[in-house]
Design a protein around this motif. Structure first.
Motif, PDB file in Angstrom:
ATOM      1  N   ALA A   4       0.833  -1.206   0.000  1.00 37.14           N
ATOM      2  CA  ALA A   4       0.000   0.000   0.000  1.00 37.14           C
ATOM      3  C   ALA A   4       0.867   1.255   0.000  1.00 37.14           C
ATOM      4  O   ALA A   4       0.573   2.235  -0.677  1.00 37.14           O
ATOM      5  CB  ALA A   4      -0.926  -0.010   1.224  1.00 37.14           C
ATOM      6  N   GLY A   5       1.965   1.199   0.783  1.00 37.54           N
ATOM      7  CA  GLY A   5       2.871   2.348   0.812  1.00 37.54           C
ATOM      8  C   GLY A   5       3.520   2.594  -0.527  1.00 37.54           C
ATOM      9  O   GLY A   5       3.697   3.734  -0.946  1.00 37.54           O
ATOM     10  N   LEU A  11       1.684   6.990  -6.655  1.00 37.14           N
ATOM     11  CA  LEU A  11       0.648   7.980  -6.983  1.00 37.14           C
ATOM     12  C   LEU A  11       1.163   9.394  -6.748  1.00 37.14           C
ATOM     13  O   LEU A  11       0.962  10.291  -7.575  1.00 37.14           O
ATOM     14  CB  LEU A  11      -0.599   7.715  -6.133  1.00 37.14           C
ATOM     15  N   VAL A  12       1.838   9.592  -5.615  1.00 37.30           N
ATOM     16  CA  VAL A  12       2.372  10.915  -5.299  1.00 37.30           C
ATOM     17  C   VAL A  12       3.377  11.354  -6.365  1.00 37.30           C
ATOM     18  O   VAL A  12       3.357  12.507  -6.813  1.00 37.30           O
ATOM     19  CB  VAL A  12       3.025  10.903  -3.900  1.00 37.30           C
ATOM     20  N   ARG A  13       4.237  10.439  -6.787  1.00 40.73           N
ATOM     21  CA  ARG A  13       5.246  10.774  -7.791  1.00 40.73           C
ATOM     22  C   ARG A  13       4.596  11.137  -9.130  1.00 40.73           C
ATOM     23  O   ARG A  13       4.974  12.109  -9.784  1.00 40.73           O
ATOM     24  CB  ARG A  13       6.204   9.597  -7.974  1.00 40.73           C
ATOM     25  N   GLU A  14       3.594  10.339  -9.538  1.00 35.52           N
ATOM     26  CA  GLU A  14       2.930  10.587 -10.814  1.00 35.52           C
ATOM     27  C   GLU A  14       2.197  11.932 -10.805  1.00 35.52           C
ATOM     28  O   GLU A  14       2.312  12.727 -11.738  1.00 35.52           O
ATOM     29  CB  GLU A  14       1.947   9.462 -11.117  1.00 35.52           C
ATOM     30  N   VAL A  41       4.785  16.979  -1.533  1.00 36.66           N
ATOM     31  CA  VAL A  41       5.011  15.534  -1.676  1.00 36.66           C
ATOM     32  C   VAL A  41       5.403  14.918  -0.337  1.00 36.66           C
ATOM     33  O   VAL A  41       4.910  13.854   0.046  1.00 36.66           O
ATOM     34  CB  VAL A  41       6.099  15.274  -2.744  1.00 36.66           C
ATOM     35  N   VAL A  42       6.296  15.587   0.393  1.00 33.00           N
ATOM     36  CA  VAL A  42       6.715  15.075   1.696  1.00 33.00           C
ATOM     37  C   VAL A  42       5.511  14.981   2.636  1.00 33.00           C
ATOM     38  O   VAL A  42       5.323  13.983   3.344  1.00 33.00           O
ATOM     39  CB  VAL A  42       7.811  15.972   2.297  1.00 33.00           C
ATOM     40  N   ARG A  43       4.669  16.013   2.638  1.00 35.91           N
ATOM     41  CA  ARG A  43       3.482  15.980   3.494  1.00 35.91           C
ATOM     42  C   ARG A  43       2.528  14.865   3.098  1.00 35.91           C
ATOM     43  O   ARG A  43       1.948  14.192   3.958  1.00 35.91           O
ATOM     44  CB  ARG A  43       2.753  17.330   3.422  1.00 35.91           C
ATOM     45  N   ALA A  44       2.374  14.660   1.804  1.00 38.90           N
ATOM     46  CA  ALA A  44       1.484  13.590   1.337  1.00 38.90           C
ATOM     47  C   ALA A  44       2.004  12.225   1.772  1.00 38.90           C
ATOM     48  O   ALA A  44       1.231  11.364   2.222  1.00 38.90           O
ATOM     49  CB  ALA A  44       1.352  13.651  -0.184  1.00 38.90           C
ATOM     50  N   LEU A  45       3.314  12.015   1.651  1.00 42.77           N
ATOM     51  CA  LEU A  45       3.896  10.721   2.044  1.00 42.77           C
ATOM     52  C   LEU A  45       3.809  10.498   3.544  1.00 42.77           C
ATOM     53  O   LEU A  45       3.794   9.355   4.009  1.00 42.77           O
ATOM     54  CB  LEU A  45       5.350  10.652   1.582  1.00 42.77           C
ATOM     55  N   ARG A  50      -1.401   7.222   6.500  1.00 43.12           N
ATOM     56  CA  ARG A  50      -2.086   7.180   7.793  1.00 43.12           C
ATOM     57  C   ARG A  50      -3.562   7.531   7.667  1.00 43.12           C
ATOM     58  O   ARG A  50      -4.433   6.841   8.227  1.00 43.12           O
ATOM     59  CB  ARG A  50      -1.407   8.175   8.748  1.00 43.12           C
ATOM     60  N   ASP A  51      -3.875   8.590   6.921  1.00 41.71           N
ATOM     61  CA  ASP A  51      -5.251   9.106   6.859  1.00 41.71           C
ATOM     62  C   ASP A  51      -6.031   8.639   5.643  1.00 41.71           C
ATOM     63  O   ASP A  51      -7.238   8.867   5.555  1.00 41.71           O
ATOM     64  CB  ASP A  51      -5.225  10.647   6.866  1.00 41.71           C
ATOM     65  N   GLY A  52      -5.347   8.027   4.691  1.00 42.38           N
ATOM     66  CA  GLY A  52      -6.019   7.614   3.457  1.00 42.38           C
ATOM     67  C   GLY A  52      -5.773   8.607   2.333  1.00 42.38           C
ATOM     68  O   GLY A  52      -5.568   9.812   2.575  1.00 42.38           O
TER      69      GLY A  52
END
Length: 396
Positions: A4-5, A11-14, A41-45, A50-52
């Motif tokens: 999942a990670g 997804l974040v990279r794309e 990006v860092v915040r999203a990762l 954790r939150d979905g």
């Protein structure tokens, strides 16, 4: 990292690439946009696992990056005692057409003729391809420190020369095409070694170029080459993720529709080519020789080698010679090919040169194959290909 990670990181990279393209338009600064998107990006990762994943991941990243950019602009303006200019509002859900246009604008901004061709390709790989500085350096065969300086100078030149963020007028397109085509194909190649999302992105960009310049052999040949190579994607890796040699691929898995489209584009590209051969059209013709052969054993190696000879007449590089040697292996045997490969200069830091030597030495039964494999690993051969070669060579 869990499965999942991995999916979240992918997804974040794309989406980060698309957000960067839009934010460059909004801010007018590649540096500012890169820093803001990196922060988002860092915040999203940190939060998405954790939150979905939010319902609109691109919108989430765009809003977070814009807020970061606004904060940076305001802080800098305060430091200099100036009024901060208001930044344009950003729609959190830009439509696909505007995203597409932003990507194309960013390609042409990175590939402006005011920059050297090397700088154009490097900057676009870094921004559009989402590659790290180390990955760009490896792909372009230069030291990482040299690449870092090159990227810094390129971004500074865009800022000081006020290079516009737009698709150029029709009369400006031809002088920009070489850098754009090189960039798109290098992004495709990076995806071809494992980062599949980059393949889809680069094919989209190649289609946009072909639509923008339908009479240009370079645009047609580039798209044809990528489609013909991408047609084999499903058969290129086994269930364990290891690469499958062309000779062992299940051709029933190849995408017949992509092959048909690619072959048709080769024909159009050849008809549009003037007296001097076009490198992309010729490379696509080589790919078509493979894709149209009923089986590996029935490949017309004379035709493949002849096309490589044509390619060398306009692109006499060590890498082309290395690829030609692979075809010579099948026609004339590994000893003849190894003599050609060992005669090439300037590829000591190129992992595929060492990998080619490892394969040829293995075919000849030489224990030196293991040393060549070690050098391939040291110079950055992708992990899947290392595992494949280790399996080929067996225990030392």
């Amino acid at each position: 990292m869990t499965g999942a990670g991995d999916a979240v990181a992918r997804l974040v990279r794309e989406e980060g690439t698309r957000v960067l393209a839009t934010l460059v338009r909004v801010t007018g600064s590649v540096d500012l946009a890169e820093d803001a998107v990196q922060d988002a990006v860092v915040r999203a990762l940190e939060t998405w696992p954790r939150d979905g994943v939010p319902g609109n991941p691109r919108g989430w990243l765009l809003v977070a990056a814009r807020r970061r950019a606004v904060d940076v602009v305001r802080r800098e303006a305060k430091r200099l005692g100036k009024e901060a200019d208001a930044m344009p509002a950003v729609d959190p859900g830009p439509d696909p057409v505007s995203v597409r246009d932003d990507l194309l604008r960013l390609v042409f901004t990175c590939c402006h003729p005011a920059l050297s061709l090397d700088a154009q390709v490097a900057l676009a790989l870094r921004t559009l391809g989402g590659l790290s500085t180390a990955e760009v350096a490896r792909g372009l065969l230069v030291p990482e420190a040299t690449m870092a300086k090159r990227l810094t100078r390129a971004k500074q030149k865009i800022a000081t020369a006020r290079i516009p963020y737009r698709v150029p007028a029709s009369e400006e397109l031809p002088e920009r095409l070489a850098g754009v085509a090189s960039t798109v194909y290098l992004i495709f190649n990076e995806g071809y070694t494992g980062r599949v999302s980059l393949i889809a992105e680069s094919v989209r960009l190649a289609r946009l170029l072909a639509e923008l310049m339908p009479d240009e052999p370079t645009a047609l040949g580039l798209l044809a080459l990528m489609l013909l190579q991408d047609a084999r994607r499903t058969a290129r890796f086994d269930a364990c993720g290891l690469p499958v040699l062309l000779s062992a691929q299940d051709r029933s898995l190849w995408d017949a529709a992509l092959i048909k489209e690619g072959v048709a584009l080769v024909g159009v590209g050849l008809r549009r080519t003037p007296s001097v051969p076009n490198p992309y059209v010729v490379q696509a013709a080589i790919a078509a020789c493979h894709d149209l052969a009923p089986s590996y054993a029935e490949t017309n190696w004379d035709a493949v080698i002849s096309w490589y000879d044509v390619l060398l007449s306009v692109q006499d590089t060590a890498v082309v010679h290395l690829n030609r040697a692979a075809a010579v292996t099948e026609r004339d045997g590994p000893a003849a090919a190894l003599a050609l490969v060992d005669g090439l200069a300037g590829l000591e830091d190129y992992p595929w040169w060492h990998a080619s030597r490892a394969e040829l030495l293995h075919r000849l039964g030489s224990p030196s194959a293991f040393g060549a494999l070690d050098r391939a690993v040291e110079t950055g051969l992708p992990a899947a290909h290392v595992a494949h070669l280790r399996r080929r060579l067996g225990p030392q």
